[in-house]
Design a protein around this motif. Structure first.
Motif, PDB file in Angstrom:
ATOM      1  N   LEU A  44      35.059  18.946  43.915  1.00  0.00           N
ATOM      2  CA  LEU A  44      34.500  18.185  44.893  1.00  0.00           C
ATOM      3  C   LEU A  44      32.992  19.006  45.255  1.00  0.00           C
ATOM      4  CD1 LEU A  44      33.953  16.142  46.910  1.00  0.00           C
ATOM      5  CD2 LEU A  44      35.290  17.321  48.390  1.00  0.00           C
ATOM      6  N   VAL A  45      31.892  18.392  45.071  1.00  0.00           N
ATOM      7  CA  VAL A  45      30.375  19.055  45.382  1.00  0.00           C
ATOM      8  C   VAL A  45      29.947  18.133  46.355  1.00  0.00           C
ATOM      9  CG1 VAL A  45      28.373  19.763  44.447  1.00  0.00           C
ATOM     10  CG2 VAL A  45      30.268  19.835  43.156  1.00  0.00           C
ATOM     11  N   VAL A  46      29.641  18.834  47.544  1.00  0.00           N
ATOM     12  CA  VAL A  46      28.977  18.256  48.707  1.00  0.00           C
ATOM     13  C   VAL A  46      27.689  18.641  48.733  1.00  0.00           C
ATOM     14  CG1 VAL A  46      29.247  17.974  51.339  1.00  0.00           C
ATOM     15  CG2 VAL A  46      31.325  18.299  49.911  1.00  0.00           C
ATOM     16  N   GLN A  47      26.665  17.744  48.826  1.00  0.00           N
ATOM     17  CA  GLN A  47      25.498  18.124  49.046  1.00  0.00           C
ATOM     18  C   GLN A  47      24.835  17.730  50.238  1.00  0.00           C
ATOM     19  OE1 GLN A  47      23.316  16.000  45.898  1.00  0.00           O
ATOM     20  NE2 GLN A  47      24.060  17.565  44.099  1.00  0.00           N
ATOM     21  N   ALA A  48      23.760  18.489  50.720  1.00  0.00           N
ATOM     22  CA  ALA A  48      23.278  18.332  52.000  1.00  0.00           C
ATOM     23  C   ALA A  48      21.618  18.141  51.604  1.00  0.00           C
ATOM     24  CB  ALA A  48      23.362  19.457  52.956  1.00  0.00           C
ATOM     25  N   PRO A  49      20.917  17.178  52.327  1.00  0.00           N
ATOM     26  CA  PRO A  49      19.422  16.865  52.223  1.00  0.00           C
ATOM     27  C   PRO A  49      18.803  18.064  53.059  1.00  0.00           C
ATOM     28  CG  PRO A  49      20.461  15.350  53.711  1.00  0.00           C
ATOM     29  CD  PRO A  49      21.733  15.881  53.259  1.00  0.00           C
ATOM     30  N   PRO A  50      17.481  18.331  52.689  1.00  0.00           N
ATOM     31  CA  PRO A  50      16.903  19.377  53.378  1.00  0.00           C
ATOM     32  C   PRO A  50      16.830  19.004  54.695  1.00  0.00           C
ATOM     33  CG  PRO A  50      15.767  18.428  51.430  1.00  0.00           C
ATOM     34  CD  PRO A  50      16.654  17.682  51.866  1.00  0.00           C
ATOM     35  N   GLU A  51      17.002  20.197  55.599  1.00  0.00           N
ATOM     36  CA  GLU A  51      16.807  20.325  57.009  1.00  0.00           C
ATOM     37  C   GLU A  51      15.883  21.492  57.343  1.00  0.00           C
ATOM     38  OE1 GLU A  51      20.353  20.607  59.204  1.00  0.00           O
ATOM     39  OE2 GLU A  51      20.988  18.714  58.535  1.00  0.00           O
ATOM     40  N   PHE A  52      14.964  21.493  58.092  1.00  0.00           N
ATOM     41  CA  PHE A  52      14.122  22.526  58.469  1.00  0.00           C
ATOM     42  C   PHE A  52      14.450  23.636  59.487  1.00  0.00           C
ATOM     43  CE2 PHE A  52      10.908  19.547  57.034  1.00  0.00           C
ATOM     44  CZ  PHE A  52      10.339  20.083  55.993  1.00  0.00           C
ATOM     45  N   LEU A  53      14.594  24.774  59.221  1.00  0.00           N
ATOM     46  CA  LEU A  53      15.145  25.950  59.923  1.00  0.00           C
ATOM     47  C   LEU A  53      13.841  26.554  60.841  1.00  0.00           C
ATOM     48  CD1 LEU A  53      17.402  28.001  57.776  1.00  0.00           C
ATOM     49  CD2 LEU A  53      18.106  26.276  59.394  1.00  0.00           C
ATOM     50  N   GLN A  54      12.647  26.299  59.980  1.00  0.00           N
ATOM     51  CA  GLN A  54      11.242  26.592  60.706  1.00  0.00           C
ATOM     52  C   GLN A  54      10.156  25.638  60.444  1.00  0.00           C
ATOM     53  OE1 GLN A  54      10.465  30.960  60.248  1.00  0.00           O
ATOM     54  NE2 GLN A  54       8.479  30.593  61.409  1.00  0.00           N
ATOM     55  N   TRP A  55       9.295  25.434  61.425  1.00  0.00           N
ATOM     56  CA  TRP A  55       8.417  24.318  60.972  1.00  0.00           C
ATOM     57  C   TRP A  55       7.153  24.951  61.023  1.00  0.00           C
ATOM     58  CZ3 TRP A  55      12.648  23.229  63.744  1.00  0.00           C
ATOM     59  CH2 TRP A  55      13.618  22.502  63.626  1.00  0.00           C
ATOM     60  N   PRO A  56       6.109  24.487  60.326  1.00  0.00           N
ATOM     61  CA  PRO A  56       4.679  25.128  60.398  1.00  0.00           C
ATOM     62  C   PRO A  56       4.074  24.616  61.910  1.00  0.00           C
ATOM     63  CG  PRO A  56       4.637  23.334  58.804  1.00  0.00           C
ATOM     64  CD  PRO A  56       6.370  23.317  59.155  1.00  0.00           C
ATOM     65  N   GLN A  57       3.442  25.513  62.517  1.00  0.00           N
ATOM     66  CA  GLN A  57       2.676  25.234  63.784  1.00  0.00           C
ATOM     67  C   GLN A  57       1.213  25.282  63.661  1.00  0.00           C
ATOM     68  OE1 GLN A  57       4.720  24.901  66.738  1.00  0.00           O
ATOM     69  NE2 GLN A  57       6.532  25.244  65.191  1.00  0.00           N
ATOM     70  N   SER A  58       0.817  24.172  64.396  1.00  0.00           N
ATOM     71  CA  SER A  58      -0.735  23.949  64.218  1.00  0.00           C
ATOM     72  C   SER A  58      -1.332  24.923  65.018  1.00  0.00           C
ATOM     73  CB  SER A  58      -1.029  22.630  65.087  1.00  0.00           C
ATOM     74  OG  SER A  58      -0.466  21.462  64.555  1.00  0.00           O
ATOM     75  N   VAL A  59      -2.507  25.429  64.699  1.00  0.00           N
ATOM     76  CA  VAL A  59      -3.334  26.586  65.021  1.00  0.00           C
ATOM     77  C   VAL A  59      -4.689  26.283  65.073  1.00  0.00           C
ATOM     78  CG1 VAL A  59      -1.629  28.134  64.156  1.00  0.00           C
ATOM     79  CG2 VAL A  59      -3.446  27.511  62.793  1.00  0.00           C
ATOM     80  N   SER A  60      -5.577  26.943  65.672  1.00  0.00           N
ATOM     81  CA  SER A  60      -6.946  26.828  65.569  1.00  0.00           C
ATOM     82  C   SER A  60      -7.392  28.497  65.394  1.00  0.00           C
ATOM     83  CB  SER A  60      -7.455  26.592  67.230  1.00  0.00           C
ATOM     84  OG  SER A  60      -8.759  26.639  67.111  1.00  0.00           O
ATOM     85  N   ARG A  61      -8.275  28.502  64.164  1.00  0.00           N
ATOM     86  CA  ARG A  61      -8.774  29.583  63.890  1.00  0.00           C
ATOM     87  C   ARG A  61     -10.313  29.596  63.839  1.00  0.00           C
ATOM     88  NH1 ARG A  61      -4.841  31.063  65.200  1.00  0.00           N
ATOM     89  NH2 ARG A  61      -2.826  32.083  64.164  1.00  0.00           N
ATOM     90  N   PRO A  62     -10.931  30.890  64.093  1.00  0.00           N
ATOM     91  CA  PRO A  62     -12.463  30.981  63.682  1.00  0.00           C
ATOM     92  C   PRO A  62     -12.713  30.841  62.228  1.00  0.00           C
ATOM     93  CG  PRO A  62     -11.388  33.099  64.335  1.00  0.00           C
ATOM     94  CD  PRO A  62     -10.260  32.247  64.543  1.00  0.00           C
ATOM     95  N   ALA A  63     -13.872  30.416  61.983  1.00  0.00           N
ATOM     96  CA  ALA A  63     -14.524  30.537  60.714  1.00  0.00           C
ATOM     97  C   ALA A  63     -14.517  31.868  60.126  1.00  0.00           C
ATOM     98  CB  ALA A  63     -15.835  29.833  60.585  1.00  0.00           C
TER      99      ALA A  63
END
Length: 702
Positions: free
Chosen positions: A306-325
């Motif tokens: 019996l093989v049980v699969q699981a769809p992807p789940e995020f443990l860490q999400w990318p965060q929006s950032v503001s950066r200088p040129a």
């Protein structure tokens, strides 16, 4: 959490609340659907963010043309009227659909939705007729591939089978089991499959029941065992196991790895089929069905995985950032699933590949952008895919110009407060103070890499901060950045401070004459990073009393060449390590440049160099002592030679002379091992020489 950090987070949340409201994100994304031919189909796509927002749809990665039959509603929903199996001159409406949402900040792509057409083709496996002894076991099976999966039922003599009889077991995969067969079970059976597309009937199979057979012994036999099965979490798994024999065997289940199957969600169907409801990843494994003859150890087994699969789940999400040129940005995306998901990155809906300023590391979980320009301002998405499903997460990069950011904090200084704390003070930046939401202090132990740097958040109203939990007598580098909602300022000037404690240990160093005017100095770096702030190398020409201005050297430097010296002169060299608590003790060396000779090997000792310096008189006394030793050795050799001449004139009876044997372990008559005695000094000197780098002499006594 420290009060300062809490205040900064609160200010940041208040300041960024408006920005978060304008972030482009999906409220509803399209999901997999099974459509019915000539019926209406609707796919959801609702988005929030800064207006105006444009929603478009794609099919199999290409823009989906609209028509009176295919429309995009105002809320972004896709409407397909009269879903078709195949349109004239084009492909069918089936395929993978996704929607894209775009505003002035960038473009966002939804997850893919697989659209299939409901269908029910003919049976590819029909039940077969059989003859079974009365009291035996009968098994019928039919198979059909329907979209969606067909619901299977059975008829006997073209009448729906009475499933209330416990002897009849119906398994969802098209299997009918009849245990304890009786004469009334004889008849014609057929399989009925139905879904939203159609209803189909299998061929008929006849069950003949033979009676009157003697009750002879029959060994256990597994008529049908468990099959390998792959399903997704939260589904139901059914593992078949039906056995025959006389007497009737007892069916039991176990796991091949010895782990317990458990009881929650576990049910036995019929006489031995195992059903696991709401499967999880822990249910994956090899299951063993055993048919045992009652009262004996006679058994037959069958295995199924019996093989049980699981769809992807995020443990860490990318965060929006503001950066200088000109700066850099890092997005991190960590997902789990079974099998392990594959990660890809999109920039405004297009696959992002590594380039001159784009780097993907850690199996694509980390996206780094360097030398940012206005062209890098976009929405970046992390797509996680495996055979069980897909998932997506997004973040926005805002590129700010230097004039939009606060200036760096001014007049940063640091001082020691105790053995484990430093106090940092600074002044607010000259411009952009109204936009500051807080400061971040960067602390790093001298000698350690940047990856070991610590950071502490500080309230915008504070201009003094105590850094605690530090190591005693350790030197740290510190700098500050001011933060606004648009991003960080440039870093302030870097300051160095040492916690209270002891001074460093004296460095061990070596000297080597390179030529008539240069000396190479090499020393060992301290074993523990952060204890030394730097080194000071001093030298003077003998007999001058004053040293040259000390040469300041960093804590990670361990070599220096003193050049432009006076040929043939004698110099005194000293090296000390220092930190915020003072200088270490030191060792001094006399180095002669006469004819590029080896350094003077006279003894040197540990001293407090600031309190006592070697004088010319000491040098003169040392030279006199050395001269006296040489004269003494010459006289000793002369007298010894004359004595040996006198002794040779005597007789051997009067002057016994021990023989020297060639055997390696021979011992003279006086009990002394002559070869050992002759080797004491040379061996000792050889060891000392081998412990130093080639061509160098060391501090300390010989």
């Amino acid at each position: 959490m420290k009060p300062e950090i809490f205040m900064m987070c609160l200010s940041a949340l208040q300041c960024l609340s408006g920005c978060l409201a304008s972030e482009l994100s999906f409220l509803f994304e399209p999901s997999d659907v099974i459509a019915v031919r000539d019926r209406l189909l609707m796919l959801d796509c609702q988005v929030q963010g800064a207006q105006p927002i444009t929603v478009t749809w794609r099919k199999n990665g290409l823009p989906l043309p609209t028509s009176p039959r295919v429309q995009v509603l105002e809320n972004g929903t896709l409407l397909i009227q009269r879903f078709q199996k195949r349109k004239e001159g084009s492909d069918a409406d089936t395929g993978e659909y996704d929607c894209t949402a775009q505003n002035r900040y960038g473009l966002l792509v939804s997850r893919k939705a697989r659209i299939q057409l409901a269908s029910l083709p003919k049976f590819h496996t029909h039940p077969g007729s059989m003859s079974v002894d009365e009291g035996g076991v009968a098994r019928f099976q039919c198979q059909i591939n329907g979209v969606p999966e067909a619901r299977i039922s059975w008829e006997k003599d073209r009448v729906a089978l009475n499933t209330s009889d416990s002897r009849y077991t119906l398994l969802p995969m098209g299997i009918l089991q009849v245990t304890g067969v009786k004469q009334v079970d004889a008849g014609v059976f057929r399989c009925v499959a139905s879904n939203i597309a159609n209803t189909r009937y299998s061929q008929e199979a006849r069950l003949n029941v033979t009676g009157g057979a003697p009750k002879t012994y029959k060994e256990p036999f597994i008529l049908s065992g468990p099959q390998n099965l792959t399903i997704t979490v939260h589904q139901t798994a059914i593992l078949e196991c039906i056995a025959t024999g006389n007497p009737r065997p007892i069916v039991s289940w176990s796991r091949l790895d010895g782990r317990s199957i458990g009881v929650e969600g576990i049910q036995v169907l019929g006489t031995g089929n195992l059903m696991i409801s709401d499967v999880s990843l822990q249910h994956s494994g090899v299951y063993v069905c055993a048919a045992n003859r009652p009262g004996t150890r006679m058994r037959r087994t069958a295995l199924g995985r019996l093989v049980v699969q699981a769809p992807p789940e995020f443990l860490q999400w990318p965060q929006s950032v503001s950066r200088p040129a000109g700066g850099s940005a890092v997005f991190t995306c960590v997902a789990k699933g079974v099998p392990d998901p594959h990660l890809i990155w999109l920039k405004n809906g297009k696959v992002l590949t590594p380039g001159h300023n784009v780097k993907l590391t850690n199996n694509n979980s980390t996206l780094a952008l360097t030398r940012i320009t206005s062209e890098d301002e976009a929405i970046y998405q992390c797509i996680a895919e495996n055979s069980a499903g897909t998932n997506q997460a997004s973040a926005r990069l805002a590129v700010t110009q230097t004039e939009d950011l606060p200036a760096a904090p001014q007049e940063v200084s640091a001082s020691a407060r105790s053995t484990n704390s430093l106090q940092v003070t600074w002044q607010s930046p000259p411009t952009g103070t109204d936009s500051i939401i807080g400061y971040v202090l960067h602390i790093r132990k001298i000698g350690e890499p940047d990856s070991m740097e610590l950071q502490e958040a500080i309230s915008r109203d504070a201009f003094q901060h105590d850094v605690t939990n530090l190591e005693p007598a350790t030197t740290y580098s510190l700098y500050l950045k001011a933060y606004s909602s648009m991003g960080p300022s440039q870093q302030s000037n870097t300051v160095v401070a040492t916690t209270l404690g002891g001074v460093p240990t004296p460095p061990t160093y070596f000297t080597k004459v390179l030529n008539s005017s240069a000396v190479h100095v090499l020393w060992e770096l301290p074993g523990k990073a952060g204890q030394v702030e730097g080194f000071r190398l001093s030298y003077r020409r003998v007999p001058q009393p004053e040293y040259q201005e000390p040469i300041q050297l960093r804590c990670d430097v361990n070599t220096h060449v003193i050049s432009d010296l006076e040929p043939g002169a004698v110099y005194e060299v000293k090296l000390v390590a220092y930190n915020g608590n003072g200088e270490s003790d030191c060792s001094k060396r006399l180095v002669s440049l006469a004819e590029q000779s080896d350094p003077i090997t006279g003894g040197s000792s540990l001293c407090q160099c600031r309190d006592a310096e070697a004088s010319l008189g000491s040098v003169v006394v040392g030279i006199h002592i050395g001269t006296a030793c040489i004269i003494f050795c010459v006289l000793f050799l002369i007298f010894g030679y004359r004595r040996s001449l006198l002794c040779s004139k005597g007789t051997q009876d009067s002057w016994p002379v021990p023989r020297i044997h060639n055997r390696p372990n021979s011992i003279p008559k006086d009990g002394t091992n002559q070869s050992e005695a002759q080797a004491v000094c040379p061996a000792h000197c050889q060891v000392v020489i081998e412990q130093l780098p080639s061509g160098f002499s060391s501090t300390g006594t010989g």
